[in-house]
Design a protein around this motif. Structure first.
Motif, PDB file in Angstrom:
ATOM      1  N   LYS A 216      -5.520  -0.671  -9.595  1.00  0.00           N
ATOM      2  CA  LYS A 216      -4.305  -0.597  -8.773  1.00  0.00           C
ATOM      3  C   LYS A 216      -4.647  -0.624  -7.284  1.00  0.00           C
ATOM      4  CE  LYS A 216      -1.207   1.752 -11.952  1.00  0.00           C
ATOM      5  NZ  LYS A 216      -0.339   2.913 -12.152  1.00  0.00           N
ATOM      6  N   LEU A 217      -5.739   0.039  -6.922  1.00  0.00           N
ATOM      7  CA  LEU A 217      -6.162   0.040  -5.529  1.00  0.00           C
ATOM      8  C   LEU A 217      -6.500  -1.377  -5.078  1.00  0.00           C
ATOM      9  CD1 LEU A 217      -7.093   1.562  -2.937  1.00  0.00           C
ATOM     10  CD2 LEU A 217      -9.357   1.617  -3.996  1.00  0.00           C
ATOM     11  N   PHE A 218      -7.288  -2.096  -5.867  1.00  0.00           N
ATOM     12  CA  PHE A 218      -7.666  -3.453  -5.498  1.00  0.00           C
ATOM     13  C   PHE A 218      -6.473  -4.393  -5.511  1.00  0.00           C
ATOM     14  CE2 PHE A 218     -11.979  -2.057  -6.997  1.00  0.00           C
ATOM     15  CZ  PHE A 218     -12.524  -2.009  -5.738  1.00  0.00           C
ATOM     16  N   PHE A 219      -5.528  -4.172  -6.437  1.00  0.00           N
ATOM     17  CA  PHE A 219      -4.335  -5.016  -6.470  1.00  0.00           C
ATOM     18  C   PHE A 219      -3.480  -4.817  -5.226  1.00  0.00           C
ATOM     19  CE2 PHE A 219       0.084  -5.838  -7.553  1.00  0.00           C
ATOM     20  CZ  PHE A 219      -0.013  -7.160  -7.927  1.00  0.00           C
TER      21      PHE A 219
ATOM     22  N   PRO B  27       0.808  -1.229   0.000  1.00  0.00           N
ATOM     23  CA  PRO B  27       0.000   0.000   0.000  1.00  0.00           C
ATOM     24  C   PRO B  27       0.841   1.280   0.000  1.00  0.00           C
ATOM     25  CG  PRO B  27      -0.949  -1.556   1.515  1.00  0.00           C
ATOM     26  CD  PRO B  27       0.370  -2.127   1.080  1.00  0.00           C
ATOM     27  N   LEU B  28       2.026   1.219   0.592  1.00  0.00           N
ATOM     28  CA  LEU B  28       2.899   2.400   0.555  1.00  0.00           C
ATOM     29  C   LEU B  28       3.337   2.711  -0.876  1.00  0.00           C
ATOM     30  CD1 LEU B  28       5.103   1.758   3.716  1.00  0.00           C
ATOM     31  CD2 LEU B  28       3.140   3.278   3.470  1.00  0.00           C
ATOM     32  N   VAL B  29       3.594   1.671  -1.644  1.00  0.00           N
ATOM     33  CA  VAL B  29       3.962   1.858  -3.046  1.00  0.00           C
ATOM     34  C   VAL B  29       2.767   2.404  -3.820  1.00  0.00           C
ATOM     35  CG1 VAL B  29       4.746   0.687  -5.138  1.00  0.00           C
ATOM     36  CG2 VAL B  29       5.704   0.056  -2.925  1.00  0.00           C
ATOM     37  N   GLY B  30       1.578   1.919  -3.501  1.00  0.00           N
ATOM     38  CA  GLY B  30       0.368   2.427  -4.146  1.00  0.00           C
ATOM     39  C   GLY B  30       0.138   3.903  -3.847  1.00  0.00           C
ATOM     40  N   ILE B  31       0.377   4.303  -2.600  1.00  0.00           N
ATOM     41  CA  ILE B  31       0.225   5.712  -2.231  1.00  0.00           C
ATOM     42  C   ILE B  31       1.255   6.568  -2.966  1.00  0.00           C
ATOM     43  CG2 ILE B  31       0.476   7.354  -0.316  1.00  0.00           C
ATOM     44  CD1 ILE B  31      -0.747   5.161   1.487  1.00  0.00           C
TER      45      ILE B  31
END
Length: 84
Positions: free
Chosen positions: A40-43, A23-27
């Protein structure tokens, strides 16, 4: 053979930590790209869930590996001292 099991455990633990930090990478991706894609959020949420499940498995596997390694070590010491 024993060290290879520990090497697999360490690599699985590293993969678990990586998945839990996804999640940090997603943020960071949202801050750099400026938009959020639902896929991307769901992944990232799926990767974090897999990481949490792996963390439980890795923890129990680590406990069993410590027990097995201790027993194997004691068996080797006993064998070197001349026992069965």
């Amino acid at each position: 053979l024993g060290l290879s099991f520990w090497a697999v455990w360490v690599s699985l633990a590293a993969a678990t930590i990586t998945l839990m930090l996804s999640p940090l990478v997603g943020i960071a991706d949202v801050f750099y790209s400026g938009h959020l894609l639902p896929a991307k959020l769901f992944f990232t949420l799926m990767a974090m869930g897999i990481g949490m499940l792996l963390a439980l498995s890795i923890r129990h596997l680590g406990k069993w590996m410590v027990i097995f390694t201790r027993q194997y070590w004691n068996w080797n010491v006993k064998l070197l001292k001349g026992g069965n």
